[in-house]
Design a protein around this motif. Structure first.
Motif, PDB file in Angstrom:
ATOM      1  N   TYR A  23       1.063  -1.294  -0.071  1.00 49.78           N
ATOM      2  CA  TYR A  23       0.089  -0.415  -0.124  1.00 49.78           C
ATOM      3  C   TYR A  23       0.593   1.265   0.260  1.00 49.78           C
ATOM      4  O   TYR A  23       1.629   1.142   0.880  1.00 49.78           O
ATOM      5  CB  TYR A  23      -1.295  -0.102   0.759  1.00 49.78           C
ATOM      6  CG  TYR A  23      -2.065  -1.107   1.303  1.00 49.78           C
ATOM      7  CD1 TYR A  23      -3.402  -1.145   0.155  1.00 49.78           C
ATOM      8  CD2 TYR A  23      -1.453  -2.568   2.249  1.00 49.78           C
ATOM      9  CE1 TYR A  23      -4.121  -2.328   0.686  1.00 49.78           C
ATOM     10  CE2 TYR A  23      -2.271  -3.195   1.912  1.00 49.78           C
ATOM     11  CZ  TYR A  23      -3.599  -3.369   1.005  1.00 49.78           C
ATOM     12  OH  TYR A  23      -4.424  -4.680   0.622  1.00 49.78           O
ATOM     13  N   ASN A  24       0.632   2.633  -0.588  1.00 48.79           N
ATOM     14  CA  ASN A  24       1.183   3.781  -1.482  1.00 48.79           C
ATOM     15  C   ASN A  24       1.061   4.515  -0.098  1.00 48.79           C
ATOM     16  O   ASN A  24       0.096   4.576   1.229  1.00 48.79           O
ATOM     17  CB  ASN A  24       1.364   3.810  -2.104  1.00 48.79           C
ATOM     18  CG  ASN A  24       1.406   3.321  -3.230  1.00 48.79           C
ATOM     19  OD1 ASN A  24       2.241   3.000  -3.075  1.00 48.79           O
ATOM     20  ND2 ASN A  24       0.765   3.134  -4.185  1.00 48.79           N
ATOM     21  N   ALA A  25       1.873   5.116   0.535  1.00 51.88           N
ATOM     22  CA  ALA A  25       1.408   6.411   1.689  1.00 51.88           C
ATOM     23  C   ALA A  25       0.343   7.417   1.190  1.00 51.88           C
ATOM     24  O   ALA A  25       0.109   7.066   0.226  1.00 51.88           O
ATOM     25  CB  ALA A  25       2.765   7.080   1.373  1.00 51.88           C
ATOM     26  N   GLY A  26      -0.454   7.672   2.648  1.00 51.76           N
ATOM     27  CA  GLY A  26      -2.023   8.005   1.907  1.00 51.76           C
ATOM     28  C   GLY A  26      -2.712   7.041   1.986  1.00 51.76           C
ATOM     29  O   GLY A  26      -4.219   7.921   1.628  1.00 51.76           O
ATOM     30  N   GLU A  27      -2.765   6.194   0.596  1.00 52.75           N
ATOM     31  CA  GLU A  27      -3.612   4.978   0.502  1.00 52.75           C
ATOM     32  C   GLU A  27      -4.805   4.430   2.052  1.00 52.75           C
ATOM     33  O   GLU A  27      -3.811   4.441   3.008  1.00 52.75           O
ATOM     34  CB  GLU A  27      -2.964   4.295  -0.419  1.00 52.75           C
ATOM     35  CG  GLU A  27      -4.291   2.750  -0.927  1.00 52.75           C
ATOM     36  CD  GLU A  27      -3.780   1.958  -1.639  1.00 52.75           C
ATOM     37  OE1 GLU A  27      -4.092   0.795  -1.922  1.00 52.75           O
ATOM     38  OE2 GLU A  27      -2.283   2.367  -2.082  1.00 52.75           O
ATOM     39  N   TYR A  28      -6.362   4.649   1.607  1.00 52.84           N
ATOM     40  CA  TYR A  28      -6.859   3.454   2.767  1.00 52.84           C
ATOM     41  C   TYR A  28      -6.498   2.007   2.416  1.00 52.84           C
ATOM     42  O   TYR A  28      -7.292   1.616   1.499  1.00 52.84           O
ATOM     43  CB  TYR A  28      -7.842   4.489   2.374  1.00 52.84           C
ATOM     44  CG  TYR A  28      -8.904   5.538   3.274  1.00 52.84           C
ATOM     45  CD1 TYR A  28      -8.489   5.794   5.026  1.00 52.84           C
ATOM     46  CD2 TYR A  28      -8.107   6.898   2.858  1.00 52.84           C
ATOM     47  CE1 TYR A  28      -8.652   6.711   5.663  1.00 52.84           C
ATOM     48  CE2 TYR A  28      -8.376   7.753   3.502  1.00 52.84           C
ATOM     49  CZ  TYR A  28      -8.216   8.080   4.613  1.00 52.84           C
ATOM     50  OH  TYR A  28      -8.594   8.864   5.787  1.00 52.84           O
ATOM     51  N   ILE A  29      -6.848   1.599   3.498  1.00 56.64           N
ATOM     52  CA  ILE A  29      -6.707   0.118   3.606  1.00 56.64           C
ATOM     53  C   ILE A  29      -7.652  -0.191   3.874  1.00 56.64           C
ATOM     54  O   ILE A  29      -8.078  -1.515   3.674  1.00 56.64           O
ATOM     55  CB  ILE A  29      -5.536  -0.556   4.552  1.00 56.64           C
ATOM     56  CG1 ILE A  29      -3.635   0.198   3.478  1.00 56.64           C
ATOM     57  CG2 ILE A  29      -5.235  -1.799   4.321  1.00 56.64           C
ATOM     58  CD1 ILE A  29      -3.277  -0.230   4.999  1.00 56.64           C
ATOM     59  N   ALA A  30      -8.831   0.546   4.838  1.00 58.27           N
ATOM     60  CA  ALA A  30      -9.993  -0.039   5.361  1.00 58.27           C
ATOM     61  C   ALA A  30     -10.923   1.276   5.370  1.00 58.27           C
ATOM     62  O   ALA A  30     -10.392   1.821   5.192  1.00 58.27           O
ATOM     63  CB  ALA A  30      -9.841  -0.738   6.536  1.00 58.27           C
ATOM     64  N   ARG A  31     -12.085   1.282   5.041  1.00 57.55           N
ATOM     65  CA  ARG A  31     -13.208   2.735   5.624  1.00 57.55           C
ATOM     66  C   ARG A  31     -13.431   1.829   6.103  1.00 57.55           C
ATOM     67  O   ARG A  31     -14.814   0.628   5.869  1.00 57.55           O
ATOM     68  CB  ARG A  31     -13.315   3.044   4.288  1.00 57.55           C
ATOM     69  CG  ARG A  31     -11.829   3.531   2.972  1.00 57.55           C
ATOM     70  CD  ARG A  31     -11.540   4.475   3.298  1.00 57.55           C
ATOM     71  NE  ARG A  31     -12.469   5.811   3.981  1.00 57.55           N
ATOM     72  CZ  ARG A  31     -12.432   7.202   3.751  1.00 57.55           C
ATOM     73  NH1 ARG A  31     -11.016   7.456   3.006  1.00 57.55           N
ATOM     74  NH2 ARG A  31     -12.910   8.206   4.124  1.00 57.55           N
ATOM     75  N   GLU A  32     -14.296   3.150   6.835  1.00 63.23           N
ATOM     76  CA  GLU A  32     -15.099   2.644   7.687  1.00 63.23           C
ATOM     77  C   GLU A  32     -16.741   2.473   7.296  1.00 63.23           C
ATOM     78  O   GLU A  32     -16.729   2.592   6.415  1.00 63.23           O
ATOM     79  CB  GLU A  32     -15.237   3.848   9.212  1.00 63.23           C
ATOM     80  CG  GLU A  32     -16.792   3.427   9.966  1.00 63.23           C
ATOM     81  CD  GLU A  32     -16.770   4.854  11.575  1.00 63.23           C
ATOM     82  OE1 GLU A  32     -18.017   4.970  12.269  1.00 63.23           O
ATOM     83  OE2 GLU A  32     -15.597   5.990  10.601  1.00 63.23           O
ATOM     84  N   ASN A  33     -17.466   1.269   7.699  1.00 64.09           N
ATOM     85  CA  ASN A  33     -18.514   0.524   7.086  1.00 64.09           C
ATOM     86  C   ASN A  33     -18.425   0.275   5.701  1.00 64.09           C
ATOM     87  O   ASN A  33     -19.829  -0.211   5.457  1.00 64.09           O
ATOM     88  CB  ASN A  33     -19.502   1.877   7.163  1.00 64.09           C
ATOM     89  CG  ASN A  33     -20.282   1.903   8.313  1.00 64.09           C
ATOM     90  OD1 ASN A  33     -20.214   1.781   9.645  1.00 64.09           O
ATOM     91  ND2 ASN A  33     -19.962   3.333   8.854  1.00 64.09           N
ATOM     92  N   ALA A  34     -17.430   0.297   5.023  1.00 62.93           N
ATOM     93  CA  ALA A  34     -17.325  -0.744   4.124  1.00 62.93           C
ATOM     94  C   ALA A  34     -16.993  -2.351   4.644  1.00 62.93           C
ATOM     95  O   ALA A  34     -16.260  -3.010   5.606  1.00 62.93           O
ATOM     96  CB  ALA A  34     -15.886  -0.420   3.154  1.00 62.93           C
ATOM     97  N   PRO A  35     -17.224  -3.431   3.113  1.00 60.32           N
ATOM     98  CA  PRO A  35     -16.678  -4.673   3.638  1.00 60.32           C
ATOM     99  C   PRO A  35     -15.645  -5.278   4.681  1.00 60.32           C
ATOM    100  O   PRO A  35     -14.274  -4.268   3.216  1.00 60.32           O
ATOM    101  CB  PRO A  35     -16.993  -5.661   1.933  1.00 60.32           C
ATOM    102  CG  PRO A  35     -18.110  -4.187   1.821  1.00 60.32           C
ATOM    103  CD  PRO A  35     -17.475  -3.535   2.060  1.00 60.32           C
ATOM    104  N   ALA A  36     -15.367  -6.148   5.091  1.00 64.88           N
ATOM    105  CA  ALA A  36     -14.710  -5.856   5.442  1.00 64.88           C
ATOM    106  C   ALA A  36     -14.271  -7.922   5.485  1.00 64.88           C
ATOM    107  O   ALA A  36     -14.701  -8.361   5.957  1.00 64.88           O
ATOM    108  CB  ALA A  36     -14.642  -5.785   7.446  1.00 64.88           C
TER     109      ALA A  36
END
Length: 160
Positions: free
Chosen positions: A34-47
């Protein structure tokens, strides 16, 4: 090049787990960057995954109205994040953002749930590890939130 089983064996989360269990889990994993600043997980998105951090830093954040993103914890090499894949409805409860380039092993949650169901002993060992991490993270989050909001514990009966 190291096998996924070897990489799992080297990570502290899987320390002293039986080799046969690591071999069983290994086909659920893949290396990911993952690149700097990239979201790996977002709240309420599928886990759908959980992550073993091999290198880099990840900020665990939550959104606070009238405040913006609040960093609850910074995770480093050797840490893990993501237990939302364990519990229905399988949605992230926090954001996770790469603070720099992050090298991680991404483990598929559905694959792991199926493996836990088919091998309850291995599943129990995995759950004990997650329970310890969850407890530690809840404590750390509580301390962080007390600091942010300046709340102090009320005195116990008999304390001055």
């Amino acid at each position: 090049m190291k096998s996924m089983s070897q990489l799992l064996h080297e990570h502290p989360f899987f320390s002293q787990m039986e080799a046969e269990h690591l071999d069983f889990i290994a086909n659920c994993g893949e290396n990911h960057i993952y690149n700097a600043g990239e979201y790996i997980a977002r709240e309420n998105a599928p886990a759908d995954h959980f992550f073993l951090i091999r290198d880099g830093q990840v900020a665990v954040e939550c959104y606070v109205p009238n405040h913006g993103a609040l960093c609850l914890q910074t995770l480093h090499s050797g840490d893990i994040f993501g237990w939302s894949w364990l519990f229905p409805p399988y949605l992230w409860t926090f954001d996770a953002k790469a603070m720099d380039e992050v090298h991680a092993i991404r483990l598929d949650g559905k694959c792991l749930r199926e493996k836990c169901e088919s091998d309850p002993q291995m599943g129990y060992q995995l759950m004990k590890r997650f329970a310890r991490i969850i407890s530690d993270r809840v404590k750390a989050t509580r301390v962080q939130l007390m600091d942010v909001y300046g709340q102090q514990r009320p005195p116990l009966e008999g304390e001055k």
